[in-house]
Scaffold this motif. Structure first.
Motif, PDB file in Angstrom:
ATOM      1  N   ALA A 210      23.613   2.922  34.380  1.00 61.28           N
ATOM      2  CA  ALA A 210      22.704   2.496  33.314  1.00 61.28           C
ATOM      3  C   ALA A 210      22.631   3.526  32.204  1.00 61.28           C
ATOM      4  O   ALA A 210      22.616   3.172  31.020  1.00 61.28           O
ATOM      5  CB  ALA A 210      21.314   2.236  33.897  1.00 61.28           C
ATOM      6  N   VAL A 211      22.585   4.807  32.565  1.00 59.00           N
ATOM      7  CA  VAL A 211      22.510   5.857  31.548  1.00 59.00           C
ATOM      8  C   VAL A 211      23.779   5.877  30.714  1.00 59.00           C
ATOM      9  O   VAL A 211      23.728   6.022  29.485  1.00 59.00           O
ATOM     10  CB  VAL A 211      22.253   7.225  32.211  1.00 59.00           C
ATOM     11  N   SER A 212      24.940   5.724  31.346  1.00 56.28           N
ATOM     12  CA  SER A 212      26.198   5.762  30.593  1.00 56.28           C
ATOM     13  C   SER A 212      26.275   4.623  29.588  1.00 56.28           C
ATOM     14  O   SER A 212      26.891   4.761  28.531  1.00 56.28           O
ATOM     15  CB  SER A 212      27.394   5.697  31.549  1.00 56.28           C
ATOM     16  N   VAL A 213      25.633   3.500  29.882  1.00 54.48           N
ATOM     17  CA  VAL A 213      25.589   2.367  28.956  1.00 54.48           C
ATOM     18  C   VAL A 213      24.534   2.586  27.881  1.00 54.48           C
ATOM     19  O   VAL A 213      24.776   2.365  26.690  1.00 54.48           O
ATOM     20  CB  VAL A 213      25.306   1.063  29.728  1.00 54.48           C
ATOM     21  N   ALA A 214      23.355   3.056  28.297  1.00 53.89           N
ATOM     22  CA  ALA A 214      22.259   3.240  27.345  1.00 53.89           C
ATOM     23  C   ALA A 214      22.601   4.283  26.293  1.00 53.89           C
ATOM     24  O   ALA A 214      22.134   4.202  25.155  1.00 53.89           O
ATOM     25  CB  ALA A 214      20.990   3.638  28.089  1.00 53.89           C
ATOM     26  N   LEU A 215      23.423   5.271  26.665  1.00 51.19           N
ATOM     27  CA  LEU A 215      23.802   6.330  25.733  1.00 51.19           C
ATOM     28  C   LEU A 215      25.093   6.024  24.991  1.00 51.19           C
ATOM     29  O   LEU A 215      25.625   6.877  24.312  1.00 51.19           O
ATOM     30  CB  LEU A 215      23.953   7.655  26.480  1.00 51.19           C
ATOM     31  N   ALA A 216      25.629   4.834  25.157  1.00 45.91           N
ATOM     32  CA  ALA A 216      26.884   4.479  24.498  1.00 45.91           C
ATOM     33  C   ALA A 216      26.763   4.713  23.002  1.00 45.91           C
ATOM     34  O   ALA A 216      25.768   4.367  22.381  1.00 45.91           O
ATOM     35  CB  ALA A 216      27.255   3.039  24.778  1.00 45.91           C
ATOM     36  N   GLY A 217      27.797   5.302  22.437  1.00 40.53           N
ATOM     37  CA  GLY A 217      27.793   5.608  21.013  1.00 40.53           C
ATOM     38  C   GLY A 217      27.374   7.032  20.727  1.00 40.53           C
ATOM     39  O   GLY A 217      27.627   7.548  19.646  1.00 40.53           O
ATOM     40  N   GLU A 218      26.738   7.671  21.714  1.00 41.70           N
ATOM     41  CA  GLU A 218      26.384   9.069  21.531  1.00 41.70           C
ATOM     42  C   GLU A 218      27.625   9.929  21.730  1.00 41.70           C
ATOM     43  O   GLU A 218      28.616   9.530  22.337  1.00 41.70           O
ATOM     44  CB  GLU A 218      25.300   9.472  22.533  1.00 41.70           C
ATOM     45  N   LYS A 219      27.566  11.197  21.286  1.00 40.24           N
ATOM     46  CA  LYS A 219      28.669  12.128  21.481  1.00 40.24           C
ATOM     47  C   LYS A 219      28.892  12.306  22.985  1.00 40.24           C
ATOM     48  O   LYS A 219      27.962  12.456  23.755  1.00 40.24           O
ATOM     49  CB  LYS A 219      28.356  13.474  20.843  1.00 40.24           C
ATOM     50  N   GLY A 220      30.145  12.298  23.388  1.00 40.72           N
ATOM     51  CA  GLY A 220      30.403  12.586  24.779  1.00 40.72           C
ATOM     52  C   GLY A 220      31.135  11.482  25.508  1.00 40.72           C
ATOM     53  O   GLY A 220      31.249  11.512  26.722  1.00 40.72           O
ATOM     54  N   GLY A 221      31.637  10.486  24.819  1.00 41.20           N
ATOM     55  CA  GLY A 221      32.495   9.520  25.467  1.00 41.20           C
ATOM     56  C   GLY A 221      31.786   8.580  26.397  1.00 41.20           C
ATOM     57  O   GLY A 221      32.226   8.369  27.527  1.00 41.20           O
ATOM     58  N   GLN A 222      30.660   8.026  25.994  1.00 42.63           N
ATOM     59  CA  GLN A 222      29.976   7.051  26.832  1.00 42.63           C
ATOM     60  C   GLN A 222      30.708   5.713  26.755  1.00 42.63           C
ATOM     61  O   GLN A 222      31.823   5.649  26.228  1.00 42.63           O
ATOM     62  CB  GLN A 222      28.502   6.951  26.425  1.00 42.63           C
ATOM     63  N   VAL A 223      30.120   4.652  27.274  1.00 42.57           N
ATOM     64  CA  VAL A 223      30.922   3.471  27.591  1.00 42.57           C
ATOM     65  C   VAL A 223      30.320   2.181  27.047  1.00 42.57           C
ATOM     66  O   VAL A 223      29.149   2.123  26.686  1.00 42.57           O
ATOM     67  CB  VAL A 223      31.086   3.344  29.116  1.00 42.57           C
ATOM     68  N   ASP A 224      31.155   1.126  27.037  1.00 36.23           N
ATOM     69  CA  ASP A 224      30.719  -0.190  26.603  1.00 36.23           C
ATOM     70  C   ASP A 224      30.072  -0.969  27.735  1.00 36.23           C
ATOM     71  O   ASP A 224      29.159  -1.762  27.512  1.00 36.23           O
ATOM     72  CB  ASP A 224      31.912  -0.982  26.060  1.00 36.23           C
ATOM     73  N   PHE A 225      30.580  -0.788  28.945  1.00 37.62           N
ATOM     74  CA  PHE A 225      29.949  -1.393  30.115  1.00 37.62           C
ATOM     75  C   PHE A 225      30.171  -0.492  31.315  1.00 37.62           C
ATOM     76  O   PHE A 225      30.973   0.451  31.267  1.00 37.62           O
ATOM     77  CB  PHE A 225      30.452  -2.826  30.362  1.00 37.62           C
ATOM     78  N   ALA A 226      29.411  -0.765  32.359  1.00 37.06           N
ATOM     79  CA  ALA A 226      29.461   0.072  33.555  1.00 37.06           C
ATOM     80  C   ALA A 226      29.558  -0.812  34.781  1.00 37.06           C
ATOM     81  O   ALA A 226      28.959  -1.890  34.834  1.00 37.06           O
ATOM     82  CB  ALA A 226      28.209   0.943  33.641  1.00 37.06           C
ATOM     83  N   LEU A 227      30.290  -0.359  35.768  1.00 39.30           N
ATOM     84  CA  LEU A 227      30.311  -1.035  37.059  1.00 39.30           C
ATOM     85  C   LEU A 227      29.222  -0.447  37.940  1.00 39.30           C
ATOM     86  O   LEU A 227      29.164   0.770  38.149  1.00 39.30           O
ATOM     87  CB  LEU A 227      31.664  -0.849  37.749  1.00 39.30           C
ATOM     88  N   GLY A 228      28.362  -1.323  38.453  1.00 44.44           N
ATOM     89  CA  GLY A 228      27.341  -0.911  39.395  1.00 44.44           C
ATOM     90  C   GLY A 228      27.453  -1.725  40.662  1.00 44.44           C
ATOM     91  O   GLY A 228      28.359  -2.556  40.823  1.00 44.44           O
ATOM     92  N   THR A 229      26.531  -1.492  41.566  1.00 52.79           N
ATOM     93  CA  THR A 229      26.363  -2.357  42.734  1.00 52.79           C
ATOM     94  C   THR A 229      24.884  -2.667  42.861  1.00 52.79           C
ATOM     95  O   THR A 229      24.033  -1.948  42.333  1.00 52.79           O
ATOM     96  CB  THR A 229      26.861  -1.705  44.029  1.00 52.79           C
ATOM     97  N   ASP A 230      24.585  -3.754  43.565  1.00 50.50           N
ATOM     98  CA  ASP A 230      23.199  -4.202  43.716  1.00 50.50           C
ATOM     99  C   ASP A 230      23.012  -4.728  45.135  1.00 50.50           C
ATOM    100  O   ASP A 230      23.571  -5.754  45.502  1.00 50.50           O
ATOM    101  CB  ASP A 230      22.893  -5.300  42.690  1.00 50.50           C
ATOM    102  N   THR A 231      22.242  -3.993  45.926  1.00 45.60           N
ATOM    103  CA  THR A 231      21.932  -4.370  47.296  1.00 45.60           C
ATOM    104  C   THR A 231      20.498  -4.861  47.424  1.00 45.60           C
ATOM    105  O   THR A 231      20.187  -5.679  48.284  1.00 45.60           O
ATOM    106  CB  THR A 231      22.181  -3.193  48.251  1.00 45.60           C
ATOM    107  N   GLY A 232      19.621  -4.351  46.551  1.00 47.64           N
ATOM    108  CA  GLY A 232      18.231  -4.782  46.573  1.00 47.64           C
ATOM    109  C   GLY A 232      17.588  -4.722  45.202  1.00 47.64           C
ATOM    110  O   GLY A 232      16.377  -4.823  45.073  1.00 47.64           O
ATOM    111  N   GLY A 233      18.426  -4.519  44.173  1.00 45.67           N
ATOM    112  CA  GLY A 233      17.922  -4.369  42.817  1.00 45.67           C
ATOM    113  C   GLY A 233      18.632  -3.271  42.052  1.00 45.67           C
ATOM    114  O   GLY A 233      18.236  -2.912  40.942  1.00 45.67           O
TER     115      GLY A 233
END
Length: 405
Positions: free
Chosen positions: A122-145
């Motif tokens: 979530a952080v890598s997505v929320a910071l997308a566009g900031e300096k440091g090579g963040q991302v357009d989308f992220a792969l996560g997993t969800d077991t209970g939320g």
């Protein structure tokens, strides 16, 4: 990452004050040229096996090797480039983002939790566009939320598909609970989630009309604080404004089934490490795993029977509703280390307060879409019947295009 979490290999200029990144190679793993996801960059939660990249599950304990992720390979084939691996709540057994490397901090609220277990995602997505090579989308997993909670607390969107969705393979992903685990993406907007989904499935998504839809509002009295309740009610009012028909929906707390199933299966996954007196897990994680290992087979069987009962209750709702609207979190982001949620119904352990809102839909394997609201860092979730993934994302697209989210 170094022992103190202060540097990322291969990129000395990379700034990571939130401790979101578990591994960053010198160069991204480039996707195939010309694919439908070409130009997009993504991060990989450190439960996914990636050839040549380490896997720690954000713990200092030994973990099983899951092999290489089919989903990561597929995304690379579709043209997206993998930037690196993100931290998570230790072995994915938690909702705050704490782990054996110091834990991850909220992207914009110092001292606050980003949510978990897909915290770094979530952080890598929320910071997308900031300096440091963040991302357009992220792969996560969800077991209970674990996709929806950090999406809600970080102000982004997250999608948990139906259980065993053929295009969101869990092969090559270190499990937590095979019964409840799901793979899915997070992004700043539904448009990006839809682009990823379309590429994976080969089916073009279209915005879906809300007019005439029967929406069940699942907002149990006292389960949230006032700001969250008001944010959900305001979101509901906006759905009515685009033609949806809302009425209350009722579901019970399902942790009586969820907790024994997940803890027993997690203990089985990590059984080799648990043979050691001190395998390297943090004390809280180790306590949960020991609790799961101590469960008798009859207790686990009873939990599965309760799960079947809960499934019947949810299935019955689909005769009355097309979609459910519910809070994704009970409060705005808590402080790091906070273990109690102050709710309108009174204080409650934070873990229970969060999971009782999100765990039912992982336990029962139905698709859920987390969306931000107009209240900062408060998200809602939209839920549909199993197999309605395309339609659910289409409804999210319509809301985004109409400025509802």
């Amino acid at each position: 990452m170094s022992a103190d979490g202060s540097r990322l290999p291969g990129s000395p200029d990379f700034s990571d004050p939130q401790r979101a990144w578990a591994y960053l190679p010198a160069q991204p793993r480039e996707g195939q040229a010309g694919g439908p996801l070409s130009g997009l960059r993504f991060s990989v939660k450190d439960l996914y096996g990636v050839e040549g990249w380490p896997l720690t599950a954000s713990t200092r304990a030994p973990v099983p090797a899951p092999g290489n992720s089919v989903l990561v390979r597929r995304l690379l084939e579709l043209g997206a480039s993998a930037v690196g691996k993100t931290h998570l709540h230790e072995i994915a057994l938690g909702i705050t983002g704490m782990n054996g490397y110091g834990g991850t901090e909220h992207p914009t609220l110092p001292g606050h939790s980003p949510g978990g277990s897909s915290s770094g995602a979530a952080v890598s997505v929320a910071l997308a566009g900031e300096k440091g090579g963040q991302v357009d989308f992220a792969l996560g997993t969800d077991t209970g939320g674990s996709i929806r909670v950090p999406a809600a607390w970080c102000g982004v969107a997250g999608f948990k598909p139906s259980k065993d969705h053929p295009d969101y393979s869990l092969a090559g992903v270190l499990p937590l609970s095979p019964t409840c685990d799901h793979a899915g993406p997070l992004a700043r907007d539904v448009t990006t989630l839809a682009r990823v989904h379309t590429a994976l499935t080969g089916r073009q998504l279209e915005a879906q009309a809300w007019s005439g839809l029967r929406v069940g509002l699942w907002l149990p009295e006292g389960w949230t604080d006032r700001p969250v309740r008001e944010a959900v009610e305001a979101f509901a009012a906006r759905l009515e404004g685009v033609g949806a028909n809302l009425s209350p929906a009722v579901l019970p707390e399902m942790l009586d089934a969820y907790t024994p199933i997940v803890l027993s299966e997690a203990a089985q996954v990590h059984r080799e490490a648990l043979r050691q007196d001190d395998p390297g897990f943090t004390p809280f994680t180790l306590g949960l795993l020991r609790q799961g290992a101590a469960l008798a087979a009859a207790e686990v069987d009873a939990a599965h029977a309760r799960r079947a009962d809960h499934r019947e209750l949810l299935d019955a709702l689909w005769s009355r509703f097309d979609v459910l609207l519910a809070p994704a979190v009970p409060t705005p982001p808590p402080l790091i280390g906070q273990d109690t949620a102050e709710l309108e119904g009174g204080p409650l352990p934070l873990r229970r307060a969060v999971l009782r809102l999100t765990a039912p839909f992982s336990l029962l394997g139905v698709p859920a879409l987390a969306l931000p609201t107009q209240a900062e860092y408060v998200g809602v979730q939209l839920v549909m019947a199993r197999g309605q993934d395309d339609r659910l994302l289409g409804l999210g697209l319509a809301l985004e295009m109409g400025g509802i989210t």
